[in-house]
Design a protein around this motif. Structure first.
Motif, PDB file in Angstrom:
ATOM      1  N   SER A   1      46.360  14.211  73.621  1.00 23.64           N
ATOM      2  CA  SER A   1      45.044  14.218  72.186  1.00 23.64           C
ATOM      3  C   SER A   1      45.058  13.831  71.813  1.00 23.64           C
ATOM      4  CB  SER A   1      44.457  15.965  72.229  1.00 23.64           C
ATOM      5  OG  SER A   1      44.569  16.831  73.114  1.00 23.64           O
ATOM      6  N   VAL A   2      46.535  13.249  71.045  1.00 27.81           N
ATOM      7  CA  VAL A   2      46.715  12.257  70.193  1.00 27.81           C
ATOM      8  C   VAL A   2      47.089  11.403  70.454  1.00 27.81           C
ATOM      9  CG1 VAL A   2      49.465  12.038  70.599  1.00 27.81           C
ATOM     10  CG2 VAL A   2      48.160  12.263  68.485  1.00 27.81           C
TER      11      VAL A   2
ATOM     12  N   ARG B   1      36.436  30.090  62.488  1.00 31.55           N
ATOM     13  CA  ARG B   1      35.523  28.763  62.975  1.00 31.55           C
ATOM     14  C   ARG B   1      37.798  28.618  63.026  1.00 31.55           C
ATOM     15  NH1 ARG B   1      31.700  25.085  60.676  1.00 31.55           N
ATOM     16  NH2 ARG B   1      32.743  24.092  62.348  1.00 31.55           N
ATOM     17  N   ILE B   2      38.093  29.080  62.277  1.00 30.84           N
ATOM     18  CA  ILE B   2      40.013  28.442  61.958  1.00 30.84           C
ATOM     19  C   ILE B   2      40.438  28.401  62.911  1.00 30.84           C
ATOM     20  CG2 ILE B   2      40.784  30.948  61.206  1.00 30.84           C
ATOM     21  CD1 ILE B   2      42.215  29.378  59.503  1.00 30.84           C
ATOM     22  N   GLY B   3      40.567  27.335  63.385  1.00 26.69           N
ATOM     23  CA  GLY B   3      41.481  26.405  65.060  1.00 26.69           C
ATOM     24  C   GLY B   3      40.581  26.429  65.916  1.00 26.69           C
ATOM     25  N   GLU B   4      39.550  26.041  65.130  1.00 25.36           N
ATOM     26  CA  GLU B   4      37.767  24.962  66.050  1.00 25.36           C
ATOM     27  C   GLU B   4      38.493  23.844  65.966  1.00 25.36           C
ATOM     28  OE1 GLU B   4      33.767  24.501  65.252  1.00 25.36           O
ATOM     29  OE2 GLU B   4      33.684  27.252  65.608  1.00 25.36           O
ATOM     30  N   PRO B   5      39.086  23.081  66.686  1.00 25.06           N
ATOM     31  CA  PRO B   5      39.017  22.255  66.377  1.00 25.06           C
ATOM     32  C   PRO B   5      38.027  21.239  66.458  1.00 25.06           C
ATOM     33  CG  PRO B   5      38.316  22.499  69.325  1.00 25.06           C
ATOM     34  CD  PRO B   5      38.586  23.396  68.331  1.00 25.06           C
ATOM     35  N   TYR B   6      38.252  20.325  64.888  1.00 26.77           N
ATOM     36  CA  TYR B   6      37.843  19.801  64.129  1.00 26.77           C
ATOM     37  C   TYR B   6      37.153  20.105  62.704  1.00 26.77           C
ATOM     38  CZ  TYR B   6      38.257  16.579  67.899  1.00 26.77           C
ATOM     39  OH  TYR B   6      38.694  16.039  68.891  1.00 26.77           O
ATOM     40  N   PHE B   7      37.757  21.449  63.295  1.00 29.62           N
ATOM     41  CA  PHE B   7      37.110  22.390  61.663  1.00 29.62           C
ATOM     42  C   PHE B   7      37.644  21.758  60.491  1.00 29.62           C
ATOM     43  CE2 PHE B   7      37.210  26.188  59.496  1.00 29.62           C
ATOM     44  CZ  PHE B   7      36.224  25.879  58.238  1.00 29.62           C
ATOM     45  N   THR B   8      37.139  21.584  59.348  1.00 28.65           N
ATOM     46  CA  THR B   8      38.365  21.735  58.284  1.00 28.65           C
ATOM     47  C   THR B   8      37.268  21.720  56.951  1.00 28.65           C
ATOM     48  OG1 THR B   8      39.851  19.951  57.350  1.00 28.65           O
ATOM     49  CG2 THR B   8      37.819  19.171  58.258  1.00 28.65           C
TER      50      THR B   8
ATOM     51  N   GLU C   1      40.716  14.251  53.772  1.00 29.40           N
ATOM     52  CA  GLU C   1      41.809  14.964  53.598  1.00 29.40           C
ATOM     53  C   GLU C   1      42.707  15.764  54.676  1.00 29.40           C
ATOM     54  OE1 GLU C   1      43.979  13.643  50.840  1.00 29.40           O
ATOM     55  OE2 GLU C   1      42.793  12.695  50.687  1.00 29.40           O
ATOM     56  N   GLY C   2      41.476  16.549  55.681  1.00 29.92           N
ATOM     57  CA  GLY C   2      41.565  17.309  56.936  1.00 29.92           C
ATOM     58  C   GLY C   2      41.734  16.575  58.025  1.00 29.92           C
ATOM     59  N   THR C   3      42.347  17.330  59.370  1.00 25.72           N
ATOM     60  CA  THR C   3      42.371  17.075  60.824  1.00 25.72           C
ATOM     61  C   THR C   3      40.778  18.113  61.137  1.00 25.72           C
ATOM     62  OG1 THR C   3      44.393  18.107  61.047  1.00 25.72           O
ATOM     63  CG2 THR C   3      44.026  15.469  60.237  1.00 25.72           C
ATOM     64  N   GLY C   4      41.644  18.990  60.777  1.00 27.32           N
ATOM     65  CA  GLY C   4      40.825  20.858  61.566  1.00 27.32           C
ATOM     66  C   GLY C   4      41.579  19.975  62.703  1.00 27.32           C
TER      67      GLY C   4
ATOM     68  N   MET D   1      44.475  24.114  65.567  1.00 29.79           N
ATOM     69  CA  MET D   1      44.399  24.592  67.074  1.00 29.79           C
ATOM     70  C   MET D   1      46.013  24.138  67.228  1.00 29.79           C
ATOM     71  SD  MET D   1      42.501  21.400  69.584  1.00 29.79           S
ATOM     72  CE  MET D   1      43.933  20.822  68.880  1.00 29.79           C
ATOM     73  N   VAL D   2      46.344  23.324  66.474  1.00 25.48           N
ATOM     74  CA  VAL D   2      47.716  23.154  67.655  1.00 25.48           C
ATOM     75  C   VAL D   2      48.889  24.352  67.085  1.00 25.48           C
ATOM     76  CG1 VAL D   2      49.523  21.343  67.163  1.00 25.48           C
ATOM     77  CG2 VAL D   2      47.672  20.559  67.265  1.00 25.48           C
ATOM     78  N   SER D   3      48.987  24.676  65.769  1.00 27.38           N
ATOM     79  CA  SER D   3      49.750  26.111  66.353  1.00 27.38           C
ATOM     80  C   SER D   3      49.364  27.412  67.003  1.00 27.38           C
ATOM     81  CB  SER D   3      50.148  26.697  64.752  1.00 27.38           C
ATOM     82  OG  SER D   3      49.759  25.791  63.882  1.00 27.38           O
ATOM     83  N   LYS D   4      48.574  27.774  67.274  1.00 26.26           N
ATOM     84  CA  LYS D   4      48.113  28.445  68.099  1.00 26.26           C
ATOM     85  C   LYS D   4      48.033  28.278  69.557  1.00 26.26           C
ATOM     86  CE  LYS D   4      43.650  31.937  68.546  1.00 26.26           C
ATOM     87  NZ  LYS D   4      43.214  31.808  69.760  1.00 26.26           N
ATOM     88  N   LYS D   5      47.824  26.481  69.398  1.00 20.96           N
ATOM     89  CA  LYS D   5      48.551  27.208  71.490  1.00 20.96           C
ATOM     90  C   LYS D   5      49.756  27.053  71.439  1.00 20.96           C
ATOM     91  CE  LYS D   5      44.374  23.867  73.204  1.00 20.96           C
ATOM     92  NZ  LYS D   5      44.181  23.217  72.650  1.00 20.96           N
ATOM     93  N   ILE D   6      50.580  26.217  70.264  1.00 18.33           N
ATOM     94  CA  ILE D   6      52.541  26.883  70.336  1.00 18.33           C
ATOM     95  C   ILE D   6      52.649  28.016  70.719  1.00 18.33           C
ATOM     96  CG2 ILE D   6      54.559  26.333  69.109  1.00 18.33           C
ATOM     97  CD1 ILE D   6      52.996  23.373  68.095  1.00 18.33           C
TER      98      ILE D   6
END
Ligand code: ADP
Ligand code: MG
Length: 229
Positions: free
Chosen positions: A20-21, A174-181, A186-189, A193-198
């Motif tokens: 992804s990165v 919507r929090i954790g949805e990819p790109y939701f910011t 300034e945000g990536t959204g 998503m990364v925190s939840k996956k981990i």
């Protein structure tokens, strides 16, 4: 067998994050390259040159942000699941976050015990960094970030709370949805998503409660490691 399955899932998360990165970072890099190429033009007016440079710097900052949300620490080659002391991992994270907290006049309070969990330290810290960073960013002009832990049955419950701007029902859903910011450029959204996956890769759960203009709490539940593994 359980341990094997966990390791395999873990590696999947790591390789997913790594692919992804590279995908995410490609966009700003391609844009930057395009503008640098434009700057090769002969006789480019001064104002255009400055405009192109500004865009390029912006895009490079963006690439940097994306990398930070994904892998401040990730070292896929050294991935090793072992027994971690939750309190130590939280303290390491707070050391990293203290300068940002100070900048926003955010006070940090903790009530933590020694709880042992299975995980990879840098990956787990990445999840904690992404969440505490959001909390601090939700309190731009002071507030309190509090982190507490308690054991219940065979789990440890970790709560990370802020007294910040909170979220609307729609934002919360919507929090954790990819790109939701809600932070614009300034945000990536990507942080949540990364925190939840981990956390899920550690067989844990993440729940979020929030009240607009009052604050937000992240409720993390993780299985306690038993003495044998
Ligand atoms: P980013 O921080 O780059 O916007 P995240 O995935 O970390 O991306 O967070 C997504 C969105 O969730 C944020 O833009 C914000 O709207 C909301 N959010 C996350 N954490 C909090 C918090 N502690 N308080 C208020 N809103 C939050
Ligand atoms: Mg974030």
């Amino acid at each position: 067998i359980n341990q094997r399955v966990m390791e395999a899932e873990k590696m999947e998360v790591v390789s997913h994050l790594a692919s992804s990165v590279s995908h995410e970072v490609r966009n700003p890099l391609t844009t930057t390259r395009g503008f640098l190429q434009l700057m090769l033009q002969f006789d480019l007016p001064e104002e255009k040159r400055i405009q192109y440079l500004k865009i390029s710097i912006d895009e490079l900052d963006r690439a940097n942000e994306i990398i930070r949300d994904y892998l401040t620490f990730a070292k896929p080659a050294s991935e090793k699941v072992r027994q971690l002391n939750l309190r130590e991992e939280v303290f390491r994270t707070l050391q990293i976050m203290t300068p940002l907290a100070n900048m926003n006049s955010v006070e940090i309070t903790t009530k933590l015990g020694d709880h042992f969990i299975n995980g990879e330290d840098h990956t787990f810290q990445q999840a904690l960094i992404n969440m505490t960073k959001n909390c601090i960013e939700a309190m731009p002009h002071k507030g309190v970030l509090s982190i507490e832990s308690m054991e219940r049955h065979d789990k440890v419950l970790l709560t990370i709370s802020d007294t910040g701007k909170g979220m609307t029902k729609d934002e919360l859903s919507r929090i954790g949805e990819p790109y939701f910011t809600t932070k614009g450029r300034e945000g990536t959204g990507l942080g949540m998503m990364v925190s939840k996956k981990i956390i899920e890769s550690m067989n844990g759960t993440l729940d979020i409660t929030s009240k607009l203009n009052h604050g937000t709490t992240f409720h993390i539940s993780l299985p306690l490691a038993n003495e044998k593994n």
